[in-house]
Motif scaffolding. Structure first.
Motif, short mmCIF file in Angstrom:
data_model
loop_
_atom_site.label_atom_id
_atom_site.label_comp_id
_atom_site.label_asym_id
_atom_site.label_seq_id
_atom_site.Cartn_x
_atom_site.Cartn_y
_atom_site.Cartn_z
N THR A 140 0.82 -1.21 0.00
CA THR A 140 0.00 0.00 0.00
C THR A 140 0.86 1.26 0.00
O THR A 140 0.46 2.29 -0.57
CB THR A 140 -0.95 0.01 1.21
OG1 THR A 140 -0.18 -0.17 2.40
CG2 THR A 140 -1.97 -1.10 1.11
N ALA A 141 2.04 1.20 0.59
CA ALA A 141 2.94 2.37 0.55
C ALA A 141 3.36 2.67 -0.87
O ALA A 141 3.45 3.84 -1.28
CB ALA A 141 4.16 2.10 1.43
N GLU A 142 3.61 1.62 -1.65
CA GLU A 142 4.01 1.81 -3.04
C GLU A 142 2.84 2.33 -3.86
O GLU A 142 3.00 3.18 -4.74
CB GLU A 142 4.52 0.47 -3.62
CG GLU A 142 5.22 0.61 -4.95
CD GLU A 142 6.52 1.40 -4.86
OE1 GLU A 142 6.97 1.94 -5.90
OE2 GLU A 142 7.09 1.51 -3.75
N LEU A 143 1.63 1.84 -3.57
CA LEU A 143 0.45 2.31 -4.29
C LEU A 143 0.17 3.78 -4.00
O LEU A 143 -0.28 4.53 -4.86
CB LEU A 143 -0.76 1.46 -3.91
CG LEU A 143 -0.70 -0.03 -4.30
CD1 LEU A 143 -1.96 -0.75 -3.84
CD2 LEU A 143 -0.51 -0.20 -5.80
N GLU A 144 0.44 4.19 -2.76
CA GLU A 144 0.22 5.59 -2.39
C GLU A 144 1.15 6.51 -3.18
O GLU A 144 0.78 7.62 -3.54
CB GLU A 144 0.41 5.78 -0.90
CG GLU A 144 -0.77 5.32 -0.06
CD GLU A 144 -2.06 6.03 -0.45
OE1 GLU A 144 -2.04 7.27 -0.59
OE2 GLU A 144 -3.08 5.33 -0.63
N GLY A 198 -0.23 10.78 -9.42
CA GLY A 198 -1.28 10.90 -10.41
C GLY A 198 -1.31 9.76 -11.41
O GLY A 198 -2.07 9.80 -12.38
N THR A 199 -0.51 8.76 -11.16
CA THR A 199 -0.46 7.62 -12.07
C THR A 199 -1.76 6.83 -12.01
O THR A 199 -2.24 6.33 -13.03
CB THR A 199 0.72 6.70 -11.72
OG1 THR A 199 1.92 7.49 -11.67
CG2 THR A 199 0.87 5.57 -12.73
N ILE A 200 -2.32 6.70 -10.84
CA ILE A 200 -3.60 6.02 -10.65
C ILE A 200 -4.49 6.85 -9.74
O ILE A 200 -4.01 7.71 -8.99
CB ILE A 200 -3.41 4.61 -10.02
CG1 ILE A 200 -2.69 4.71 -8.67
CG2 ILE A 200 -2.67 3.69 -10.97
CD1 ILE A 200 -2.64 3.40 -7.90
N GLY A 201 -5.76 6.58 -9.82
CA GLY A 201 -6.69 7.22 -8.91
C GLY A 201 -7.20 6.27 -7.87
O GLY A 201 -7.63 6.67 -6.80
N SER A 202 -7.16 4.99 -8.19
CA SER A 202 -7.67 3.97 -7.29
C SER A 202 -6.71 2.80 -7.27
O SER A 202 -6.06 2.49 -8.28
CB SER A 202 -9.05 3.50 -7.75
OG SER A 202 -9.41 2.28 -7.13
N ILE A 230 -6.47 -4.96 -2.07
CA ILE A 230 -7.51 -4.23 -2.80
C ILE A 230 -6.99 -3.75 -4.15
O ILE A 230 -7.00 -2.56 -4.49
CB ILE A 230 -8.07 -3.06 -1.95
CG1 ILE A 230 -8.34 -3.52 -0.51
CG2 ILE A 230 -9.37 -2.52 -2.55
CD1 ILE A 230 -8.80 -2.44 0.42
N VAL A 231 -6.42 -4.67 -4.90
CA VAL A 231 -5.94 -4.41 -6.26
C VAL A 231 -6.62 -5.41 -7.19
O VAL A 231 -7.28 -6.37 -6.76
CB VAL A 231 -4.41 -4.55 -6.34
CG1 VAL A 231 -3.73 -3.48 -5.51
CG2 VAL A 231 -3.95 -5.94 -5.91
N VAL A 239 6.59 -3.28 -6.15
CA VAL A 239 6.77 -2.46 -7.35
C VAL A 239 5.40 -2.29 -8.00
O VAL A 239 4.65 -3.26 -8.14
CB VAL A 239 7.75 -3.11 -8.33
CG1 VAL A 239 7.84 -2.28 -9.62
CG2 VAL A 239 9.13 -3.24 -7.70
N PHE A 240 5.09 -1.08 -8.39
CA PHE A 240 3.80 -0.79 -9.01
C PHE A 240 3.81 -1.16 -10.49
O PHE A 240 4.76 -0.88 -11.22
CB PHE A 240 3.44 0.69 -8.86
CG PHE A 240 2.32 1.12 -9.76
CD1 PHE A 240 1.01 0.80 -9.45
CD2 PHE A 240 2.58 1.81 -10.94
CE1 PHE A 240 -0.03 1.19 -10.28
CE2 PHE A 240 1.55 2.20 -11.77
CZ PHE A 240 0.23 1.89 -11.44
N HIS A 241 2.71 -1.79 -10.92
CA HIS A 241 2.44 -2.02 -12.34
C HIS A 241 0.97 -1.73 -12.56
O HIS A 241 0.13 -2.06 -11.70
CB HIS A 241 2.73 -3.48 -12.74
CG HIS A 241 4.16 -3.87 -12.54
ND1 HIS A 241 5.19 -3.42 -13.32
CD2 HIS A 241 4.74 -4.70 -11.61
CE1 HIS A 241 6.33 -3.94 -12.92
NE2 HIS A 241 6.08 -4.72 -11.86
#
Length: 969
Positions: A861-865, A871-875, A903-904, A929-931
């Protein structure tokens, strides 16, 4: 439903969004009074007593507040804490019958009535005593009613219709009977000794009626000229001392007329000083010889203006044994020889070299040490001060002068007599009456005492020893919360003098004793006590003051002219200390009580007097446990006062926020310490309340339409649900431990943290998707609702002792008739017990596993934040993160479950080495890592999945949502 697929179909109506009439806004100031009316209408308290018959009792005996004004925040703290403990004990399976009470006699109320008299220009002494007592009774009755309403508005449950009050006739009769027990067992006696005396209120005061304030006292150094010896045990040739003067220092110059001795320390080194030079203005004389403690000589020289001196000899205090001095007022002509007696030097183990001169002037009528030393050596105890603080004829030359205005006259008298060595001022802590706020004095007067060290037979099992010994043994057997209370109370009992129980006032229970004018001894006749008790039970204590009372109570065989009828009233601390006798057994409550609970100042007040009264009559303490709480300060830690404008009134808090906020503040505080309250703290509590309320609201909304048919057996529940049930076992154990130990510190902060962290920020967050979007009969959704049902029941009941109004509202939102329940609208969460939480739900291994899951989830969740902030994602549903974790973590969850927990929309789990992670010795490192998630956003659940569009009928939905929508047709 529309079977024709269209690109723009709105599926919002197919989502199971929370639905409840339980509002987000508490609006407590309006809702709480209506709830109180409902409970009264339904007779909840009486129903609770009826259905609890046969249960093991829990008895919290209420310490009585004074009925003399509106409640303050300290009252609210005390009664709320009592109420929480009572309610929790009831819900834990006990019969917790709580009888609230009031202290109605004594100076607090009498003083208020006198204030009204003074405002009207009336003389209290000119009013017939029965009329005056009637006005005091009416005053107390008024405020008792006001306080009762205010306590009930706080949500405090109790037997308000059958409350106790010390001014009830039955109470007055029992108090008189308890005094009679001490009279008959020989421990009550009349004696002359110093007590703390209020010249303003003209009565003796108890330690608990004293508060200490800074006070500027005039000081003096006085010469006591040595003239000879009184007995042959002197180890020093007295001729070497004749002409020298012992110098004393005192902060109470007005006690000099009552001086009858000087005390020295036997092991202290004293210097015989020859004065060779003095400072300008000094009262010392060149050539004279003075004796002061060697250690204090430098300080004395500075204070008295001793500029130059030689030490002729150093002696031990014991060398002064048998020495006689002249009184410093001996040669003062206006006294007409009234001080022409010798003043002996006596050994005193209380004499120190901490301040002064190492000598203590002894006025046996004005100090505990002075009195004891005087009694040891047979000194006279003159009564030099009247009730109003003016000197009597036994203070020659000062008669009629008030002691607090006497220092100048004493200075001048001693100056004229040539014995004044120096004067000064000292700011120090000094005892004041907590009612009049005026300084008190120590004054020897005839008073009634209960002997602490006389063997007393009570007829109880623990019948050996004195009251002091029995009290200390009882303390050793008592459970204290916090534990520090044990030593505090024990040290007070160990050091206290005999208990002075007499007061020279009119409003109270009289000490029902007759004294023989011939022998001076009190009548110890059970028949007299029995007649008094019976009369008080039907007429109240006023019977003692009616014409012909002496003849009535003495009986036909005694001549009233031969006896003195005692008109002192008993100390109100004795009254409140004996409440156990007329509240517990007479009402079917067991003795001793399970718990006494008051502020920490009651170690010297109610706990103290109750213990002494009970061990003196029953041989045991009236309590099994003692709990103390701190005082309430403002937000800066200052004492509240009107002058500072920092008073927080409970009435104002309830008008703005409601009682539940005040109750939450109490239980979120460490009540063993001093508490703080103010606008900002109340805002914080309101925010904490809002979170708890929103938790309840979401539970209620998500349980809309739930029935037992949906329930999933424990063995079939997913791990996440079983983890929640494990957490319930931990909190349940915490609550039940608090019930058993009476220590509630941290319990409700822990429940709040559970709601905010474990539920709202974790479990609810994860399960929203299943609850909103799964088909109604899916195992995952039914399992979640099964646990939500348990959560609602547990939380409502755990919160019920504290948030009494909110918990009821949340309970009735599901189970009241208005919520569509089958039962009638007469239910209440307060008629129920805590939920039974099966031991089988406890699973420490599962808890450890999910603790690690949450650690790894936090990494993701830290990486998602970061992606959200950029602005890469909104949700988070737009993500398909990769978690690089140590090999031992790969068995925790499958990728599908990881996606659910984080929650992905999708999830990849790889070994840490694939990303170059470094494993620590104790906690292996992990990295996320975010994808972006591949695929299309589902119009119903918003997950981004490749499968969206594969359904011809619902091309904008994922397969799960397609199945859920179809199930609704």
């Amino acid at each position: 439903m529309n079977d024709n697929p269209t690109e723009g179909r709105d599926y919002r109506g197919t989502v199971f969004l929370p639905k409840t009439a339980f509002p987000m806004k508490g609006d407590l100031p309006k809702r709480e009074p209506a709830m109180l009316e409902r409970w009264a209408r339904l007779g909840v308290w009486d129903r609770l007593r009826t259905q609890s018959k046969g249960r093991e009792q829990f008895v919290l005996h209420d310490g009585p507040p004074y009925a003399n004004g509106n409640l303050h925040i300290g009252h609210a703290l005390n009664k709320i804490l009592k109420d929480v403990i009572n309610r929790a004990s009831q819900m834990a399976g006990h019969d917790a019958n709580y009888v609230p009470g009031w202290d109605c006699h004594g100076l607090p109320i009498e003083w208020k009535v006198e204030e009204e008299y003074r405002a009207k220009g009336k003389d209290k002494d000119a009013v017939p005593v029965l009329d005056f007592r009637a006005e005091c009774r009416a005053y107390a009755q008024h405020w008792l009613g006001v306080q009762s309403d205010e306590f009930q508005r706080l949500g405090v449950a109790g037997d308000w219709a059958n409350r106790y009050a010390t001014m009830d006739f039955d109470s007055e009769a029992m108090i008189a009977g308890e005094i009679g027990k001490f009279l008959l067992n020989g421990s009550l006696y009349r004696g002359l000794r110093p007590v703390m005396w209020s010249p303003v209120e003209k009565t003796a005061l108890a330690e608990a009626e004293i508060e200490y304030h800074d006070h500027v006292s005039p000081t003096l150094w006085a010469r006591f000229p040595i003239w000879g010896k009184g007995r042959p045990s002197l180890t020093l040739d007295v001729d070497q001392l004749i002409g020298a003067s012992v110098v004393i220092w005192t902060t109470t110059p007005w006690t000099i007329p009552g001086n009858r001795a000087v005390a020295y320390g036997p092991d202290i080194d004293y210097a015989i000083v020859h004065v060779e030079g003095v400072s300008e203005g000094s009262l010392l004389r060149v050539g004279e010889r003075l004796i002061v403690a060697l250690a204090l000589l430098p300080t004395f020289s500075k204070d008295a203006g001793l500029a130059a001196h030689t030490i002729q000899r150093i002696i031990k205090g014991s060398d002064l044994d048998g020495t006689l001095c002249r009184h410093p007022l001996r040669d003062w002509e206006p006294a007409n020889g009234g001080y022409g007696f010798s003043v002996p030097l006596l050994p005193g183990d209380f004499v120190t070299t901490e301040a002064g001169t190492g000598f203590v002037h002894i006025a046996p009528g004005h100090g505990e040490d002075d009195f004891n030393l005087g009694r040891q050596f047979g000194l006279p105890i003159p009564e030099t001060v009247n009730d109003d603080g003016t000197f009597t004829q036994h203070a020659p030359g000062f008669t009629g002068l008030h002691v607090f205005k006497a220092h100048t006259a004493v200075y001048e008298a001693m100056r004229a007599a040539g014995t004044l060595a120096a004067t000064g001022k000292l700011t120090h802590s000094y005892p004041h009456s907590w009612r009049s706020k005026k300084p008190v004095i120590f004054r020897a007067t005839p008073q009634w005492f209960i002997a602490m060290d006389q063997p007393v037979a009570t007829g109880a099992a623990q019948d050996e020893g004195t009251i002091r010994e029995k009290a200390r043994e009882a303390i050793a057997r008592t459970h204290f919360v916090p534990e520090a209370g044990r030593n505090r109370l024990d040290s007070m009992i160990a050091a206290r003098p005999d208990w002075c129980i007499s007061r020279q006032r009119a409003w109270g229970v009289p000490i029902p004793v007759f004294v023989s004018k011939q022998s001076g001894e009190p009548l110890r006749d059970p028949a007299i006590i029995a007649r008094v008790v019976e009369a008080f039970r039907t007429e109240g204590a006023d019977a003692w003051y009616k014409p012909g009372a002496a003849a009535r109570f003495l009986g036909p065989d005694r001549d009233p002219a031969l006896y003195e009828q005692v008109m002192d009233i008993v100390d109100v601390w004795f009254e409140s200390g004996s409440t156990h006798a007329f509240v517990l057994p007479p009402r079917g409550l067991h003795f001793p009580a399970d718990l006494y609970l008051e502020g920490s100042d009651q170690h010297r007040g109610w706990f103290h007097s109750s213990l002494l009264e009970s061990v003196g009559t029953n041989g045991v303490a009236p309590f099994k446990a003692v709990l103390t709480h701190g005082f309430v300060l403002d937000e800066q830690g200052r004492k509240m006062s009107k002058s500072l404008g920092n008073v927080t009134a409970p009435q104002d808090v309830m008008k703005q926020y409601g009682a539940d906020i005040l109750r939450l503040w109490v239980m979120n505080s460490d009540t063993a310490l001093d508490l703080r309250i103010g606008p900002e703290i109340l805002k914080q509590q309101a925010e904490l309340y809002r979170r708890i309320r929103n938790t309840l609201r979401w539970l209620l909304g998500s349980l809309d339409g739930f029935t037992e048919a949906e329930t999933v057996p424990y063995a079939e529940l997913p791990e996440l649900e079983r983890w929640v049930l494990h957490r319930l076992t931990e909190i349940d154990a915490r609550v039940r431990q608090a019930v058993a130990t009476h220590d509630w510190s941290g319990v409700y902060p822990e429940i709040h943290a559970f709601c905010a962290t474990d539920l709202s920020a974790f479990y609810f967050d994860i399960r929203k998707d299943a609850l909103y979007c799964d088909r109604a009969d899916s195992l995952r959704r039914r399992a979640a609702r099964t646990v939500l049902d348990v959560l609602h029941r547990c939380l409502c009941k755990w919160l019920a002792p504290v948030l009494v109004f909110t918990a009821e509202e949340a309970w009735l939102a599901r189970f009241g008739a208005g919520a569509g329940a089958a039962e009638s609208d007469d239910g209440s969460v307060h008629l129920l017990d805590f939920v039974f939480v099966p031991e089988g739900w406890k699973d420490d291994a599962l808890a450890a596993k999910w603790s690690r899951v949450r650690e790894l989830r936090a990494v993701v969740t830290a990486e998602l934040e970061k992606a959200r902030a950029a602005g890469t994602i909104g949700s988070s549903l737009q993500a398909k993160p990769t978690l690089f974790a140590p090999g031992q973590d790969h068995a925790l969850l499958t990728p599908d479950l990881w996606a659910e927990v984080c929650i992905v929309s999708d999830f990849t789990l790889l070994d840490e080495s694939a990303e170059g992670g470094v494993a620590g010795a104790e906690a292996p490192a992990a990295k996320a890592v975010f994808h972006p998630a591949p695929g299309t956003k589902c119009a119903r659940c918003w997950r981004v999945l490749p499968e969206v569009g594969t359904s011809a009928k619902h091309p904008t939905l994922c397969l799960r949502c397609t199945d859920a929508v179809e199930s609704l047709t």
